[in-house]
Enzyme design. Structure first.
Site, PDB file in Angstrom:
ATOM      1  N   THR A 122       0.847  -1.188   0.000  1.00 45.48           N
ATOM      2  CA  THR A 122       0.000   0.000   0.000  1.00 45.48           C
ATOM      3  C   THR A 122       0.886   1.242   0.000  1.00 45.48           C
ATOM      4  O   THR A 122       1.592   1.498   0.968  1.00 45.48           O
ATOM      5  CB  THR A 122      -0.907  -0.010   1.239  1.00 45.48           C
ATOM      6  OG1 THR A 122      -1.689  -1.205   1.191  1.00 45.48           O
ATOM      7  CG2 THR A 122      -1.825   1.189   1.275  1.00 45.48           C
ATOM      8  N   GLU A 157      -7.361  -9.350   8.309  1.00 42.24           N
ATOM      9  CA  GLU A 157      -6.646 -10.370   9.081  1.00 42.24           C
ATOM     10  C   GLU A 157      -7.647 -11.385   9.595  1.00 42.24           C
ATOM     11  O   GLU A 157      -8.715 -11.026  10.071  1.00 42.24           O
ATOM     12  CB  GLU A 157      -5.914  -9.736  10.262  1.00 42.24           C
ATOM     13  CG  GLU A 157      -4.632  -9.083   9.836  1.00 42.24           C
ATOM     14  CD  GLU A 157      -3.816  -8.613  11.030  1.00 42.24           C
ATOM     15  OE1 GLU A 157      -3.749  -9.319  12.033  1.00 42.24           O
ATOM     16  OE2 GLU A 157      -3.275  -7.508  10.924  1.00 42.24           O
ATOM     17  N   LEU A 256     -20.886  -0.481  12.313  1.00 43.81           N
ATOM     18  CA  LEU A 256     -21.570   0.510  13.151  1.00 43.81           C
ATOM     19  C   LEU A 256     -21.498   0.109  14.619  1.00 43.81           C
ATOM     20  O   LEU A 256     -22.306   0.551  15.420  1.00 43.81           O
ATOM     21  CB  LEU A 256     -23.041   0.650  12.719  1.00 43.81           C
ATOM     22  CG  LEU A 256     -23.299   1.389  11.418  1.00 43.81           C
ATOM     23  CD1 LEU A 256     -24.797   1.451  11.129  1.00 43.81           C
ATOM     24  CD2 LEU A 256     -22.731   2.813  11.463  1.00 43.81           C
ATOM     25  N   ARG A 257     -20.532  -0.748  14.945  1.00 40.65           N
ATOM     26  CA  ARG A 257     -20.388  -1.160  16.347  1.00 40.65           C
ATOM     27  C   ARG A 257     -19.503  -0.138  17.060  1.00 40.65           C
ATOM     28  O   ARG A 257     -18.291  -0.107  16.880  1.00 40.65           O
ATOM     29  CB  ARG A 257     -19.769  -2.558  16.438  1.00 40.65           C
ATOM     30  CG  ARG A 257     -20.701  -3.665  15.901  1.00 40.65           C
ATOM     31  CD  ARG A 257     -20.062  -5.036  16.075  1.00 40.65           C
ATOM     32  NE  ARG A 257     -19.775  -5.332  17.480  1.00 40.65           N
ATOM     33  CZ  ARG A 257     -20.655  -5.813  18.359  1.00 40.65           C
ATOM     34  NH1 ARG A 257     -21.882  -6.045  17.982  1.00 40.65           N
ATOM     35  NH2 ARG A 257     -20.302  -6.059  19.607  1.00 40.65           N
ATOM     36  N   GLY A 263      -8.131  -0.572  15.689  1.00 45.18           N
ATOM     37  CA  GLY A 263      -6.689  -0.798  15.800  1.00 45.18           C
ATOM     38  C   GLY A 263      -6.229  -1.624  14.625  1.00 45.18           C
ATOM     39  O   GLY A 263      -6.839  -1.584  13.556  1.00 45.18           O
ATOM     40  N   CYS A 266      -3.703  -1.951   9.611  1.00 41.36           N
ATOM     41  CA  CYS A 266      -4.102  -1.207   8.402  1.00 41.36           C
ATOM     42  C   CYS A 266      -4.730   0.151   8.684  1.00 41.36           C
ATOM     43  O   CYS A 266      -4.231   1.172   8.206  1.00 41.36           O
ATOM     44  CB  CYS A 266      -5.077  -2.032   7.580  1.00 41.36           C
ATOM     45  SG  CYS A 266      -4.280  -3.350   6.694  1.00 41.36           S
ATOM     46  N   LYS A 325      -8.526  -7.175  17.516  1.00 38.14           N
ATOM     47  CA  LYS A 325      -9.895  -7.616  17.221  1.00 38.14           C
ATOM     48  C   LYS A 325      -9.930  -9.115  17.512  1.00 38.14           C
ATOM     49  O   LYS A 325      -8.871  -9.752  17.615  1.00 38.14           O
ATOM     50  CB  LYS A 325     -10.278  -7.324  15.763  1.00 38.14           C
ATOM     51  CG  LYS A 325      -9.512  -8.143  14.723  1.00 38.14           C
ATOM     52  CD  LYS A 325     -10.098  -7.946  13.326  1.00 38.14           C
ATOM     53  CE  LYS A 325      -9.401  -8.855  12.310  1.00 38.14           C
ATOM     54  NZ  LYS A 325      -9.944  -8.721  10.970  1.00 38.14           N
TER      55      LYS A 325
END
Ligand code: UDX
Length: 428
Positions: A122, A157, A256-257, A263, A266, A325
């Site tokens: 990227t 991920e 929308l959580r 984190g 990316c 996550k």
């Protein structure tokens, strides 16, 4: 086709294994001999569901790894999947990518055939010229046509293999019809079976699409977090509001959580990089800057809510979840980092628990206690802060009875309110 993939990190290994799975002959090139040995032994150097199986299936067949650029010119195309580390100001350092581009160019110096160099890393639009120059310098007067294209990835991920093999869209950024046709051929076996959208554009636009995609999603979360904070002020449940606005398909129900923020490797990196690149060219992207500010604020708000119930000084305080996550052991930019730092500033004895990410967090915070279960973390704890939405936290029940002060401040709406605990949701 015969394809090289330079760089066997997270993106490169996934790409190499998936291209092999599509039936191409793939050579993975990496300077790290251990990584090369792992791949040739049929093992993935990184953990990602489904990847080990793909590498095991194709290694020694149509997937090889090497440290040498010697045979680069024999292939039809070379993907560059090299890391682009962040600098202090958020901008990306493309020196390692340029070095790989130069070596690829050098290896193409006596290429007889045409060869497409495809940037998978990227990079911000203004950096593409540096890669074009590096390749051109090496390739010099190569007899064949040598061009640079971009082909950004949209892998999450934990579902990278699935995302690669069943994409919503693929983006080809090329300077010529010939280069576009090469990318079409590479992806043909995949596109034949899937109705993914194919976006054909120039290299700069393609990479901007990647940044805009991530910046939009990160900002969507920051916006719902901002609105969630307002809801909390009014005693309103932000999740009820989010569910309702998500019914408007211009908004959409996903991402929308609200909670302790985004984190990972990316969102924080890409948002910072595009802000830095925009500023460098003279524009301050105000909404993106605010998205970062809201994201920085959420862990602080979690700690302030905790302060309302517990004086952490000298107390044992549990942090549930260390990964950025659920479903990954990655702790990069995890919201657990500012939360642990905040607790340490308050003089708490932090005890951390995560089903898989403990080792990665230990590198960063070697001094805190780590335990093997959420129950153990809660035992004798004066309060718990929930940072990652691992499903198992939703099943906790009697474990709360062993707390010294039964206060739960939930940053992910995963724990259920129950009798006997003081429960605080971040935005609800
Ligand atoms: C992301 C993009 O989704 C992917 O397309 C891109 O290529 C790389 O970055 P990833 O970092 O793996 O993927 O994680 P993702 O599942 O998107 O979650 C990012 C962060 O947002 C996590 O910290 C998650 O907890 C947070 N999040 C996500 C929320 O806080 N609320 C939500 O509603 C969704």
């Amino acid at each position: 086709m015969n394809i090289n993939v330079v760089g066997s990190g997270y993106v490169g290994t996934t790409l190499a294994a998936c291209l092999a799975d599509l039936g191409h002959d793939v050579t993975a090139i990496d300077i790290d001999e251990d990584v090369v040995a792992e791949l040739n032994a049929g093992r993935a150097p990184i953990h990602e569901p489904g990847l080990d199986e793909l590498v095991a299936e194709h290694a020694g067949e149509n997937l090889r790894a090497t440290t040498s650029y010697e045979n680069v010119a024999e292939a039809d195309a070379t993907f560059l999947a090299i890391q682009t580390p962040s600098r202090e100001d958020g901008s990306i350092d493309v020196a390692p990518l340029e070095a790989a581009a130069e070596m690829t160019g050098d290896a193409l110096a006596d290429a007889e055939d045409d060869h497409l160099v495809i940037v998978k890393s990227t990079i911000t639009p203004p950096k593409i010229d540096a890669v074009r120059d590096a390749v051109a310098e090496g390739a010099g007067e190569a007899a064949g046509r040598v061009e640079v294209a971009t082909n950004p990835e949209f892998l999450r991920e934990g579902t990278a293999v699935e995302d690669f093999l069943d994409p919503q869209k693929v983006v080809f950024g090329t300077d010529s019809e010939w280069a576009g046709a090469v990318l079409e051929d590479i992806y043909a076996p995949l596109l034949a079976d899937h109705d993914a959208h194919v976006v054909r554009t120039d290299p700069e636009t393609a990479t901007m699409i990647k940044y805009a995609n991530n910046a939009f999603l990160a900002t969507k979360i920051s916006l719902i977090n901002d609105l969630g904070n307002v809801c909390k002020e009014f005693g309103i449940d932000a999740y009820e509001v989010a569910d309702a606005i998500g019914l408007d398909d211009r908004i959409g129900e996903r991402f929308l959580r609200s909670g302790v923020g985004w984190g990972g490797s990316c969102f924080p990196k890409d948002v910072a990089a595009i802000i830095a690149a925009a500023r460098e060219s003279g524009y301050d992207p105000a909404v993106l800057e605010a998205a970062v500010e809201v994201n920085d604020r959420q862990p602080e708000r979690l700690l302030e809510l905790f302060d309302e119930h517990v004086d952490a000084e000298g107390k044992r305080v549990a942090v549930l979840g260390l990964a950025f996550k659920p479903g990954t052991d990655d702790t990069r930019n995890s919201r657990a980092i500012p939360v642990i730092e905040g607790l340490q500033e308050r003089g708490a004895d932090v005890v951390g628990y995560d089903p898989v990410a403990t080792e990665n967090m230990r590198d960063r915070f070697p001094g805190i206690e780590y335990v093997d279960s959420a129950g153990e973390a809660l035992e004798g704890a004066s309060g718990a802060l929930v940072v990652t939405d691992w499903d198992e936290f939703g099943a906790l029940d009697e474990e709360f009875d062993a707390m010294a002060e039964p206060v739960v401040v939930d940053g992910r709406r995963i724990v259920d309110r129950r009798e006997g605990i003081t429960y605080e949701g971040l935005t609800w």
